[in-house]
Design an enzyme around this catalytic site. Structure first.
Site, short mmCIF file in Angstrom:
data_model
loop_
_atom_site.label_atom_id
_atom_site.label_comp_id
_atom_site.label_asym_id
_atom_site.label_seq_id
_atom_site.Cartn_x
_atom_site.Cartn_y
_atom_site.Cartn_z
N ASP A 255 21.42 -10.01 -12.58
CA ASP A 255 21.66 -9.36 -11.29
C ASP A 255 23.00 -9.80 -10.68
O ASP A 255 23.31 -10.99 -10.64
CB ASP A 255 20.52 -9.72 -10.33
CG ASP A 255 20.72 -9.16 -8.94
OD1 ASP A 255 20.62 -7.95 -8.78
OD2 ASP A 255 20.98 -9.97 -8.01
N GLU A 287 24.82 -6.57 -14.25
CA GLU A 287 25.22 -5.79 -13.07
C GLU A 287 26.48 -6.48 -12.55
O GLU A 287 26.44 -7.66 -12.19
CB GLU A 287 24.15 -5.79 -12.00
CG GLU A 287 24.58 -5.01 -10.76
CD GLU A 287 23.66 -5.21 -9.56
OE1 GLU A 287 23.66 -4.33 -8.68
OE2 GLU A 287 22.97 -6.24 -9.49
#
Length: 588
Positions: A255, A287
């Site tokens: 993330d 990400e």
């Protein structure tokens, strides 16, 4: 087993358990075991404390800090009583794997399905969905974070104990059973992990040692994590290895790595993970707002391509606020670039961010990019959790789904996409503290005040309260959601597209090369690729309201978003809100 891990409680030879804690600055640390005498821990070099003691699986324990409170183990592998309760010793050798010879498929063949474990009823609830997902054509599921968070419900991005599956989802063995069952269905399992921040409740690292954080760098979640310390790096890198080895996950999605304050951490993580999992396919996916192509050349398989999502969203909805402003001027041209080269922003100035972002990405394989119509972010970050199926004409969404599922980048569905779900997916929490619940509710409403559509305070007051149990309930799929004929038809279309991808494209996607892409008018796009076997894949889509001349592509038409679109294309017309795909197979 324990040689891989410095943190936490691990069985060792002789029937003992080794407990370790990194707590530089503490004058003393004591091991507390429920119903047993306290046991002083011994100081080691570089801020470590350790003790070996009798503690069979199931033992409840905590640490008493000499200069602070009693705390759970920050590397707890299971909790009894939420994040503030007792940590529980685990025996990871006890689970008997049924599919120990499993090997995941090559990454370019992946079809990913992102899901929220809590919304689907915990680990057992997800297990019940596996046969349907396998029949649909999904071969990879990605679990949103499952590590322990404070309270009864959470998106997962407020976790504070990275090694412990949350109690509300099930036991550690039930999570292993889920992974095992998925492998039995031919489905790889990825886990979303958060290494850039902790949630607002239950994080005891501040009490354990000030060295875990940087006072000179602030983030939206408080002081930044201090990756300059080897122990801090190890805490997260060993966590990645833990999930991949002890639970046999096939990959991780990391993330928001742009919020990690280290230039070398990601490279080190990749290298150490590859060494620990040598001999088996493991997917590492990022990400990363920075669009750093260099990370995707060798170290990581792929990155979520928000650029492609944003282009499609603007074409489908016409929305131009916030980050969509960067794509509003020429969305079809930008989508063409995303299909041909991956990133749209490869060093250009971002209006939304106020600075340049990205590096050239056209040399990367198509599988270095994960494309989607929706993700938990893009739905849940909307004030009312709106699904794309409530925001855009159905034919346009079908056209976008064809482009998503029949082009070489790795496609990802968000749970419910396959049957055109209209049920919202909202931002939800379940904090027990009334003060924190109020702060989260007011903070979320304040966040939307900058949008023109929420300038009215009364409208902001209608934004669902994240901590209200009804908000979580409203986001959880229900048995009747797929029963409407329109939903069944949508699911059949999705199944057809995935079957077409599997039969005609999947084996040849590794090494696919773009043959170029271009806008068709203001709202259409065309693109071509040469696949590894020499075949040529072509797609054309028109998201606008007018017909266009249909491009002349070689080969057989393998899919059309509507029967009418296929018929019109044979007559040389690309109708409004339609998409088509062709495949020219090599001679012989």
């Amino acid at each position: 087993m324990s040689e891989h891990y410095q943190f936490g409680a691990w069985p060792i030879p002789g029937g003992l358990c080794r407990f370790r804690l990194w707590a530089p600055g503490q004058p003393e640390v004591t091991l507390l075991r429920r119903d047993q005498p306290p046991l002083p821990m011994q100081p080691l070099a570089e801020g470590w404390w350790q003790v070996e003691a009798e503690a069979p699986a199931g033992t409840r324990y905590r640490f008493a800090l000499g200069d602070g409170p009693n705390v759970p183990d920050p590397a707890s592998q299971g909790q009894d009583g939420d994040v503030d309760g007792w940590s529980v010793v685990q025996d990871h050798g006890a689970y008997r794997w049924k599919h120990s010879d499993w090997r995941a498929h090559p990454w370019p063949q992946s079809v990913v399905y992102e899901l929220h474990v809590g919304a689907l009823g915990g680990f057992r609830g997800v297990m019940a969905e596996l046969p349907r997902l396998a029949a649909l054509g999904v071969n990879t599921i990605e679990l949103m974070p499952v590590n322990d968070f404070a309270g009864s419900a959470n998106w997962g991005y407020d976790g504070v104990l990275p090694y412990a599956p949350d109690e509300t989802y099930g036991t550690p063995d039930e999570l292993k059973a889920l992974v095992d069952a998925a492998h039995g269905q031919g489905i790889a399992v990825m886990l979303d992990v958060v290494y850039n921040h902790f949630g607002p409740a239950g994080n005891y690292w501040h009490a354990i040692t000030a060295d875990f954080f940087r006072s000179d760098i602030s983030t939206p979640w408080g002081d930044a994590i201090d990756f300059r310390h080897d122990a801090v790096r190890d805490f997260f890198i060993q966590n990645a290895i833990f999930w991949l080895c002890e639970y046999r996950f096939d990959g991780l999605r990391l993330d928001a790595v742009h919020a990690i304050t280290s230039e070398t951490f990601l490279t080190e993580l990749s290298e150490r993970v590859r060494a620990a999992t040598a001999g088996r396919p493991v997917y590492l996916v990022l990400e990363n707002e920075r669009n750093d192509a260099a990370l995707l050349e060798k170290k990581f398989e792929a990155q979520w391509n928000d650029d492609a999502h944003h282009c499609l969203h603007v074409l489908l909805t016409g929305e131009e606020e916030a980050y969509y402003a960067d794509y509003a001027d020429a969305p079809a041209e930008r989508l063409a670039r995303a299909l041909a080269e991956g990133f749209v922003y490869q060093g250009e100035e971002s209006t939304n961010l106020g600075h340049a972002r990205g590096t050239p990405s056209g040399h990367l394989p198509a599988s270095a990019f994960v494309n989607s119509l929706q993700t938990h972010d893009q739905v849940g970050n909307r004030a009312f959790g709106d699904r794309i199926f409530t925001l855009a004409p159905p034919d346009n969404v079908r056209a976008a789904l064809l482009v998503l599922l029949l082009t070489p980048p790795v496609p990802m569905l968000f749970m419910g996409d396959e049957y055109a779900a209209e049920r919202p997916f909202l931002f939800f929490t379940g904090f027990g503290s009334p003060e924190l619940a109020t702060a989260v509710r007011e903070g979320r409403r304040k966040e939307f005040a900058r949008f023109a559509s929420f300038a009215d305070p009364e409208r902001r007051e209608r934004i669902p309260d994240p901590n209200d149990p009804k908000t979580f309930a409203a986001s959880s799929p229900q048995p009747g959601d797929r029963e409407h004929p329109a939903n069944a038809e949508a699911e059949a279309f999705c199944r057809f597209l995935l079957e077409t991808r599997r039969r005609k494209l999947a084996r040849h996607l590794a090494g696919a090369q773009s043959l170029g892409a271009a806008a068709l008018g203001e709202h259409g796009v065309r693109a071509q690729w040469r696949l590894a076997d020499g075949s040529v894949l072509s797609v054309a889509a028109q998201f606008g309201e007018e017909s266009l001349p249909c491009p002349h592509f070689p080969g057989e038409m393998i899919a059309a978003s509507t029967p009418h679109a296929g018929e019109a294309a044979r007559g040389g017309e690309l109708p409004p809100r339609s998409a088509l795909a062709w495949l020219q197979e090599p001679a012989g």
